[in-house]
Enzyme design. Structure first.
Site, short mmCIF file in Angstrom:
data_model
loop_
_atom_site.label_atom_id
_atom_site.label_comp_id
_atom_site.label_asym_id
_atom_site.label_seq_id
_atom_site.Cartn_x
_atom_site.Cartn_y
_atom_site.Cartn_z
N GLU A 109 0.86 -1.19 0.00
CA GLU A 109 0.00 0.00 0.00
C GLU A 109 0.89 1.24 0.00
O GLU A 109 0.46 2.32 0.37
CB GLU A 109 -1.00 -0.02 1.15
CG GLU A 109 -0.44 -0.31 2.52
CD GLU A 109 -1.54 -0.38 3.57
OE1 GLU A 109 -2.30 0.59 3.72
OE2 GLU A 109 -1.62 -1.42 4.26
N CYS A 131 -3.72 -3.65 4.31
CA CYS A 131 -2.77 -4.65 4.83
C CYS A 131 -3.12 -6.08 4.46
O CYS A 131 -2.32 -6.99 4.68
CB CYS A 131 -2.69 -4.54 6.35
SG CYS A 131 -2.25 -2.89 6.90
N HIS A 172 -3.11 -10.19 11.89
CA HIS A 172 -2.52 -8.94 11.40
C HIS A 172 -2.18 -8.10 12.63
O HIS A 172 -3.02 -7.91 13.51
CB HIS A 172 -3.51 -8.20 10.49
CG HIS A 172 -3.08 -6.79 10.21
ND1 HIS A 172 -1.84 -6.50 9.71
CD2 HIS A 172 -3.69 -5.60 10.40
CE1 HIS A 172 -1.71 -5.19 9.59
NE2 HIS A 172 -2.83 -4.62 10.00
N1 COA Z 1 1.03 3.02 30.24
C1 COA Z 1 0.30 1.97 29.80
N2 COA Z 1 -0.60 2.06 28.77
C2 COA Z 1 -0.75 3.27 28.19
C3 COA Z 1 -0.05 4.41 28.62
C4 COA Z 1 0.89 4.24 29.70
N3 COA Z 1 1.61 5.26 30.15
N4 COA Z 1 -0.44 5.46 27.86
C5 COA Z 1 -1.36 4.99 26.97
N5 COA Z 1 -1.55 3.67 27.18
C6 COA Z 1 -2.44 2.77 26.44
C7 COA Z 1 -3.83 3.32 26.20
O1 COA Z 1 -4.69 3.07 27.28
C8 COA Z 1 -4.22 2.59 24.94
O2 COA Z 1 -4.60 1.25 25.26
P1 COA Z 1 -6.14 0.76 25.12
O3 COA Z 1 -6.51 0.91 23.67
O4 COA Z 1 -6.09 -0.67 25.54
O5 COA Z 1 -6.93 1.66 26.01
C9 COA Z 1 -2.91 2.47 24.16
O6 COA Z 1 -1.87 2.64 25.13
C10 COA Z 1 -2.71 3.53 23.09
O7 COA Z 1 -2.83 4.80 23.68
P2 COA Z 1 -3.76 5.92 23.03
O8 COA Z 1 -3.75 7.10 23.90
O9 COA Z 1 -5.10 5.34 22.65
O10 COA Z 1 -2.91 6.21 21.70
P3 COA Z 1 -3.23 7.16 20.51
O11 COA Z 1 -4.37 8.09 20.78
O12 COA Z 1 -1.93 7.76 20.14
O13 COA Z 1 -3.73 6.20 19.32
C11 COA Z 1 -3.74 4.48 17.69
C12 COA Z 1 -3.34 4.88 19.13
C13 COA Z 1 -3.49 3.00 17.51
C14 COA Z 1 -5.22 4.77 17.45
C15 COA Z 1 -2.87 5.31 16.70
O14 COA Z 1 -1.51 4.99 16.90
C16 COA Z 1 -3.21 5.09 15.25
O15 COA Z 1 -4.05 5.81 14.70
N6 COA Z 1 -2.55 4.12 14.56
C17 COA Z 1 -2.74 3.87 13.15
C18 COA Z 1 -3.99 3.10 12.84
C19 COA Z 1 -3.92 1.65 13.25
O16 COA Z 1 -2.87 1.09 13.39
N7 COA Z 1 -5.11 1.02 13.42
C20 COA Z 1 -5.22 -0.35 13.80
C21 COA Z 1 -6.16 -1.14 13.00
S1 COA Z 1 -5.52 -1.52 11.41
#
Ligand code: COA
Length: 445
Positions: free
Chosen positions: A83, A120, A244
């Protein structure tokens, strides 16, 4: 019936590494625990300035062909899943073939080449195409080369920046394979979704939280569809379940959902009931909200049980070890998960031949696919031949300033001329543009 499946696998990581808890998190003013505990990631792989989807794919394919003693005449098709393509017409597989023809006598003129796109999941779809081609008897004794290659980069300061990665997985698909045989049965969960897309742009537009919900919804559909043809699944049926893996935290959620589904209406649910009660059923609730809350409570209790934790530790956790060190490789990620599991089995002297894997692929946009695989004799030798640990250990550890420069160097909208941070050594390297704007490559001794 002839067995068809994966005969060999090679993994090629980008040669740079971004340490997420120690380099990226402090620069972003974030707690390192978000990476190590929340997302489950220690590092991301990045391509150096002379690397891209073609070099990583061609380098993986080259090592695979060398190791298996193959020449171009042995390969009947080359399918690239990506992609991150940079050309809307000429497929990446032609660039890869051009690279390989620099180092082999003969050529790939007889080979059917293509490029698959569906976020993916297209690596698994290319595997499917190869399987079908061989099963249909159109391969004339030749093997298919499937290459899943991506630079999973996000715009700077996008939440997805936390989950970047870059690398390629090359797989050889043959009759009587040496790693795994694929099942004919498959399940799909597919719907028009707007969770992650790149409409004529390099970096994705992502609704990250929604993409996680869509992943789980489509995966559940795919599991139900798989069961409709293959029969009910049971958690003990599979040695490992590679999913995945955009980041390991996503698989933590998928594993729990899958386990809950698999044990429903089985004696396993009854065993757990003594500790945490039976799973909520919709008919027991007045409205959806109350039912969903009860399901959430059940899942929270389930994931703390010793029984679930043991199953997760044995069946899912081993699939995540490479992903933790490289981040998201998009099309290659589920194939890295399989490789991690097999590597874990090898390291722990598990006698895996004859055991089954359940493989869950996903692509945003969105589609999930589930199929089973049977590990075959010969797998240990193939897995022992991979040099993934060596490659991961040799990556250049980026400072945050170097990371910023390398991100710019790979940004199509920026004109930068960055000296590489590593030196190409016995590999294909990007050397510049040709007269029609094509990217050019050379094998560097
Ligand atoms: N200690 C432990 N855990 C922590 C933490 C800390 N200090 N700070 C954050 N976390 C956890 C959060 O609780 C969350 O876990 P949960 O989903 O089980 O609640 C996780 O870490 C991620 O933190 P979050 O604040 O939600 O991260 P973010 O707002 O930066 O977004 C994604 C995370 C995945 C949405 C973002 O990286 C993204 O858009 N990725 C690309 C899209 C993707 O990969 N999608 C997946 C499907 S294909």
């Amino acid at each position: 019936m002839t067995a068809v499946g994966i005969d060999a696998v090679e993994i090629r990581t980008g040669r740079l590494k971004l340490d997420l808890p120690n380099t990226f998190a402090p620069a972003k003013g974030e707690d390192p625990g978000k990476y190590t505990k929340g997302l489950g990631l220690n590092a991301s792989s990045f391509p150096d300035s002379y690397e891209d989807i073609v070099t990583m794919g061609a380098n993986a394919a080259h090592r695979l062909m060398e190791r298996k003693g193959l020449g171009p005449e042995d390969i009947g098709r080359i399918d690239v899943a990506t992609e991150s393509a940079f050309d809307n017409s000429k497929p990446v597989s032609t660039y890869v073939a051009g690279c390989l023809e620099q180092v082999y006598d003969g050529n790939f003129h007889h080979a059917n080449k293509g490029e698959r796109k569906f976020a993916c999941i297209s690596g698994t779809q290319s595997l499917d195409d190869a399987y079908n081609w061989i099963k249909a008897g159109r391969h004339r004794g030749r093997a298919a080369l499937v290459i899943a290659t991506d630079t999973a980069l996000y715009a700077r300061d996008d939440p997805g920046e936390a989950t970047q990665g870059a690398g390629a997985v090359a797989m050889l698909i043959t009759e009587d394979p040496s790693v795994v045989e694929l099942s004919t049965e498959q399940g799909y969960g597919s719907a028009d979704e707007t969770d992650f897309l790149k409409p004529q742009q390099q970096f994705p537009s992502v609704d990250g939280k929604r993409s996680m919900q869509v992943y789980l919804a489509r995966m559940r559909e795919a599991l139900e569809d798989f069961e409709s043809v293959a029969g009910d699944t049971h958690p003990d049926d599979y040695a490992y379940i590679p999913f995945h893996t955009p980041f390991p935290g996503m698989v933590r959620k998928a594993g729990l959902l899958g386990f809950r589904h698999m044990i429903r209406d089985t004696p396993v649910e009854d065993e757990f009931a003594e500790e945490i009660g039976r799973q909520p059923r919709p008919e027991g609730f007045d409205d959806d909200e109350a039912y969903e809350e009860a399901v959430r409570d059940y899942m929270d209790a389930l994931k703390e049980t010793e029984g679930y934790r043991d199953w997760y530790g044995n069946t899912i956790e081993p699939t995540l070890s490479i992903s933790r060190e490289v981040g998201n490789w998009y099309t290659g990620s589920v194939h890295l998960a399989r490789a991690s599991a097999l590597r874990h089995a090898l390291d722990n002297d598990v006698d895996l031949a004859g055991q089954r894997l359940l493989v869950g692929s996903y692509g945003s946009g969105a589609q999930a696919e589930i199929h089973a695989e049977t590990v075959v004799e010969g797998w240990a030798e193939e897995v022992r031949a991979m040099n993934v640990d060596e490659q991961l250990g040799a990556r250049h550890d980026l400072t945050f300033e170097e990371y910023e420069s390398i991100h710019d160097a790979h940004n199509h909208d920026k004109d930068t001329d960055l000296d590489p941070l590593t030196s190409p050594d016995g590999e294909f390297a990007f050397t510049g543009w040709g007269r029609m704007g094509e990217r050019q490559y050379e094998y560097v001794e």
